[in-house]
Design a protein around this motif. Sequence first.
Motif, PDB file in Angstrom:
ATOM      1  N   LYS A 123       0.816  -1.219   0.000  1.00 49.60           N
ATOM      2  CA  LYS A 123       0.000   0.000   0.000  1.00 49.60           C
ATOM      3  C   LYS A 123       0.853   1.274   0.000  1.00 49.60           C
ATOM      4  CE  LYS A 123      -3.892  -2.124   2.368  1.00 49.60           C
ATOM      5  NZ  LYS A 123      -4.689  -2.165   3.607  1.00 49.60           N
ATOM      6  N   GLY A 124       2.195   1.112   0.023  1.00 48.14           N
ATOM      7  CA  GLY A 124       3.071   2.273  -0.063  1.00 48.14           C
ATOM      8  C   GLY A 124       3.669   2.737   1.246  1.00 48.14           C
ATOM      9  N   TYR A 125       3.529   1.957   2.306  1.00 49.03           N
ATOM     10  CA  TYR A 125       4.080   2.335   3.607  1.00 49.03           C
ATOM     11  C   TYR A 125       5.474   1.739   3.786  1.00 49.03           C
ATOM     12  CZ  TYR A 125      -0.531   3.964   4.944  1.00 49.03           C
ATOM     13  OH  TYR A 125      -1.715   4.644   5.002  1.00 49.03           O
ATOM     14  N   TRP A 126       6.360   2.500   4.378  1.00 55.39           N
ATOM     15  CA  TRP A 126       7.700   2.022   4.705  1.00 55.39           C
ATOM     16  C   TRP A 126       7.608   1.377   6.080  1.00 55.39           C
ATOM     17  CZ3 TRP A 126      12.022   1.566   1.939  1.00 55.39           C
ATOM     18  CH2 TRP A 126      13.227   1.341   2.608  1.00 55.39           C
ATOM     19  N   TYR A 129       9.534   6.475  -2.870  1.00 59.86           N
ATOM     20  CA  TYR A 129       9.059   5.138  -3.239  1.00 59.86           C
ATOM     21  C   TYR A 129       9.333   4.126  -2.146  1.00 59.86           C
ATOM     22  CZ  TYR A 129       8.608   7.023  -7.925  1.00 59.86           C
ATOM     23  OH  TYR A 129       8.236   7.778  -9.004  1.00 59.86           O
ATOM     24  N   GLU A 172       9.772  -0.408  -1.738  1.00 58.05           N
ATOM     25  CA  GLU A 172       9.853  -1.717  -2.383  1.00 58.05           C
ATOM     26  C   GLU A 172      10.347  -2.715  -1.356  1.00 58.05           C
ATOM     27  OE1 GLU A 172      12.654  -1.990  -5.599  1.00 58.05           O
ATOM     28  OE2 GLU A 172      14.302  -1.205  -4.404  1.00 58.05           O
ATOM     29  N   ARG A 175       7.076   0.981  -5.930  1.00 59.21           N
ATOM     30  CA  ARG A 175       5.810   1.713  -6.036  1.00 59.21           C
ATOM     31  C   ARG A 175       5.885   3.006  -5.241  1.00 59.21           C
ATOM     32  NH1 ARG A 175       2.168  -2.721  -4.681  1.00 59.21           N
ATOM     33  NH2 ARG A 175       3.871  -3.809  -5.650  1.00 59.21           N
ATOM     34  N   LYS A 176       4.992   3.934  -5.561  1.00 57.93           N
ATOM     35  CA  LYS A 176       4.919   5.221  -4.887  1.00 57.93           C
ATOM     36  C   LYS A 176       4.631   5.024  -3.406  1.00 57.93           C
ATOM     37  CE  LYS A 176       4.230   9.863  -5.142  1.00 57.93           C
ATOM     38  NZ  LYS A 176       5.027  10.267  -4.012  1.00 57.93           N
ATOM     39  N   GLY A 177       5.389   5.708  -2.554  1.00 59.39           N
ATOM     40  CA  GLY A 177       5.163   5.629  -1.125  1.00 59.39           C
ATOM     41  C   GLY A 177       4.169   6.681  -0.666  1.00 59.39           C
ATOM     42  N   VAL A 178       3.624   6.476   0.523  1.00 55.47           N
ATOM     43  CA  VAL A 178       2.680   7.455   1.072  1.00 55.47           C
ATOM     44  C   VAL A 178       3.410   8.573   1.828  1.00 55.47           C
ATOM     45  CG1 VAL A 178       0.779   5.807   1.249  1.00 55.47           C
ATOM     46  CG2 VAL A 178       2.302   6.128   3.196  1.00 55.47           C
TER      47      VAL A 178
END
Length: 116
Positions: free
Chosen positions: A7-10, A95, A97, A106-109
């Motif tokens: 979902k884009g979370y680190w 981003y 991954e 993918r794009k991060g939030v």
Amino acid sequence: MKARVEKGYWVFRAPIGYRHVPCKSGGGKVLVQDEPIAGVVQEALQGYANGRFNSQAEVQRFLEASPHFPKDLPDGGLRPMTVTRLLKKVVYAGYVEAPKWDVSLRKGVHDPPGQF
């Protein structure tokens, strides 16, 4: 954790210049910029990208001269690998991954440094 990365979370340890804070909507944490270190990281990344710093050694000297950037050697210096990792981390470009979990880039939030 894999679902959050998708979902884009680190979900990993916060990189230098970031810290984790609880999401306003609840359910986990999100990366936010940690000043003043984020500003130093931004200047280093942008300086390397636009040619102000012609080598990783110049980025290293810049970071070593910054009183805010955390040093990793007893003499107050940085390991060259620290600079290499900073320049290669996709999180600084906004981003996420996780190749070991089969999660592609993918794009991060989170906001990349310089996106205030």
